[in-house]
Design an enzyme around this catalytic site. Structure first.
Site, short mmCIF file in Angstrom:
data_model
loop_
_atom_site.label_atom_id
_atom_site.label_comp_id
_atom_site.label_asym_id
_atom_site.label_seq_id
_atom_site.Cartn_x
_atom_site.Cartn_y
_atom_site.Cartn_z
N LYS A 112 0.85 -1.20 0.00
CA LYS A 112 0.00 0.00 0.00
C LYS A 112 0.88 1.25 0.00
O LYS A 112 2.08 1.17 0.28
CB LYS A 112 -0.90 -0.02 1.23
CG LYS A 112 -0.13 0.06 2.54
CD LYS A 112 -0.99 -0.26 3.76
CE LYS A 112 -0.13 -0.25 5.00
NZ LYS A 112 -0.84 -0.73 6.19
N ARG A 160 -11.35 0.24 14.46
CA ARG A 160 -11.27 0.92 13.16
C ARG A 160 -12.14 0.13 12.19
O ARG A 160 -13.35 0.16 12.31
CB ARG A 160 -9.80 1.00 12.74
CG ARG A 160 -9.49 2.15 11.85
CD ARG A 160 -8.02 2.27 11.57
NE ARG A 160 -7.47 1.04 11.01
CZ ARG A 160 -6.21 0.91 10.62
NH1 ARG A 160 -5.36 1.92 10.75
NH2 ARG A 160 -5.76 -0.21 10.11
N TYR A 193 14.95 29.96 8.02
CA TYR A 193 13.80 30.78 8.39
C TYR A 193 13.68 30.81 9.90
O TYR A 193 14.00 29.85 10.59
CB TYR A 193 12.52 30.17 7.83
CG TYR A 193 12.41 30.25 6.34
CD1 TYR A 193 12.23 31.47 5.71
CD2 TYR A 193 12.51 29.10 5.57
CE1 TYR A 193 12.14 31.54 4.33
CE2 TYR A 193 12.40 29.16 4.19
CZ TYR A 193 12.22 30.39 3.58
OH TYR A 193 12.12 30.44 2.22
N MET A 235 11.61 24.31 2.52
CA MET A 235 10.82 23.50 1.59
C MET A 235 11.69 22.72 0.62
O MET A 235 11.46 21.53 0.37
CB MET A 235 9.84 24.39 0.81
CG MET A 235 8.86 23.58 -0.02
SD MET A 235 7.79 24.55 -1.08
CE MET A 235 6.76 25.41 0.08
C1 LIG Z 1 0.03 -1.76 6.74
C2 LIG Z 1 -0.56 -3.03 7.16
C3 LIG Z 1 0.25 -4.16 7.40
C4 LIG Z 1 1.77 -4.13 7.36
O1 LIG Z 1 2.32 -3.58 8.52
P1 LIG Z 1 3.91 -3.56 8.82
O2 LIG Z 1 4.02 -3.05 10.20
O3 LIG Z 1 4.49 -2.62 7.80
O4 LIG Z 1 4.39 -4.95 8.63
C5 LIG Z 1 -0.38 -5.35 7.70
N1 LIG Z 1 -1.73 -5.43 7.78
C6 LIG Z 1 -2.53 -4.37 7.55
C7 LIG Z 1 -4.01 -4.54 7.63
C8 LIG Z 1 -1.98 -3.14 7.24
O5 LIG Z 1 -2.78 -2.08 7.02
#
Ligand SMILES: *Cc1c(COP(=O)(O)O)cnc(C)c1O
Length: 383
Positions: free
Chosen positions: A43, A146, A274, A321
């Protein structure tokens, strides 16, 4: 043309890590007939590494029609991007789908997560409209509060999904809230709740499903969380999540490098950046690197963090930046010298965990922040 600031993505290290994780999981084969499958989490553009490149490299390890590999992304759009690039492996979509256009799931052959009765109804309607059966994973919320069906409410909420003729529940999964924190009791509690939820689902007539729960930290901490599949993200990218004692060794995939574009002197009492971020307590020399917060370098790195130049640490005194200023009073540097923000140089190394500690965040965030302006350079063999 490559900008002075760029990220090297070593896909050899990525495939190395994947194989190491597979071997590590294979150690269970003594106790159980099969090792858990790997659901590679790519992701958020593969934590900044480039999702399509990472997916293709992983597919090259798992031969055949993507072998036992499954990929996971956050939303339908990420999944479609992978399919359009020719990625064939099954793709699990983690996100809640209640407000998404779901046709892409069918058209592109993605595996969605059912995390609420509404999502089940919407997916059922889409699948029915296309006249297809849809393989899904069901998510159980065991304590994150969640996504997912509450573990203690399954009998009431899940039947909707079970009745849907077009939905086939391939797997049931959950996610740990405290896997990074060795001492937190919620970790074990969530595992127990998950097992009760699995039993409840079996009691409701659901069978032939697999289960998964572990992210990188969890799979390293407790083999009881391996179930039929594990979901490493961080580990694939070569970052050890917690100071954990393990037989598994992985290699960092991403390094972030730049070059010095200017060096200048500062007199005592003069300020740099800055809002006078740094004030010279002695006659100093500073060097400027052409990468700033637009590239993912956090403003709070000023005053706490360092970069590597000529194999030595130079502390960051100001971040803006598009550029960052470092104190090189004690290092003999010239414009053009290589700078390492994340990675190794000489005998020293700065890894994503160290950067995360400097600003009080997790290494995941550091990797994901690698800005869109930063060109990714990949090993040519993987083109
Ligand atoms: C991001 C995510 C993972 C991976 O987590 P890591 O700590 O990077 O191994 C696994 N399961 C779900 C549902 C996630 O959203």
């Amino acid at each position: 043309m490559v900008r002075p600031t760029h990220a090297h993505i070593d896909l050899h290290s990525l495939t190395f890590n994947y194989r190491r994780i597979r071997e590590y999981l294979g150690a269970r084969a003594e106790a159980s007939p099969t090792a858990p499958r790997i659901i590679a989490v790519i992701k958020a553009n593969a934590y900044g590494h480039g999702a399509v490149r990472v997916a293709r490299a992983l597919e090259s390890v798992e031969t055949g029609p993507a072998g036992g590999l499954m990929l996971a992304c956050a939303d339908i759009e990420e999944g479609i991007q992978l399919r359009e690039a020719g990625v064939c492996a099954p793709i699990l979509v983690f996100g809640a789908l209640s407000v998404s256009n779901l046709d892409g799931v069918i058209v592109h052959g993605l595996t969605p997560t059912v995390s609420s009765p509404e999502a089940a109804r919407a997916l059922q309607a889409t699948a029915a409209r296309h006249g297809q059966q849809l393989h899904v994973h069901l998510k159980v919320d065991t304590g994150m509060n969640r996504f997912g069906f509450r573990y203690d409410n399954i009998r009431r909420t899940v039947p909707v999904a079970l009745e849907d003729r077009n939905l086939i529940i391939d797997a049931v999964y959950t996610q740990f809230a405290t896997a990074e924190n060795i001492d937190h009791p919620l970790f074990d509690l969530q595992r127990q709740r998950f097992e009760i939820a699995l039993e409840t689902l079996r009691g409701m007539g659901l069978d032939e499903f697999t289960s998964h729960a572990a992210n990188s930290s969890a799979l390293l901490r407790d083999r009881r969380t391996w179930y039929d599949a594990v979901r490493p993200g961080l580990l694939l990218y070569g970052v050890m999540p917690t100071p954990i004692d393990t037989a598994l060794s992985v290699r960092p995939v991403l390094s972030l490098r730049s070059r010095i574009v200017a060096v200048k002197g500062m007199r005592v009492g003069e300020t740099a950046g800055y809002a006078t971020q740094f004030s010279a307590g002695r006659a100093s020399r500073v060097a400027v690197i052409p990468a700033g917060y637009a590239d993912g370098l956090d403003l709070r790195l000023a005053g706490t963090a360092s970069v590597l130049v000529r194999g030595q640490r130079a502390s960051i005194v100001a971040v803006s930046m598009d550029s960052t200023t470092v104190d090189v009073s004690d290092v003999d540097v010239s414009p053009g010298d290589d700078v390492v923000v994340i990675g190794s140089q000489g005998d020293d190394r700065i890894d994503a965990c160290e950067v995360a500690r400097w600003i009080g965040t997790v290494p995941h965030e550091i990797l994901c922040r690698t800005g869109t302006r930063i060109e990714r350079i990949y090993n040519s063999e993987f083109l």
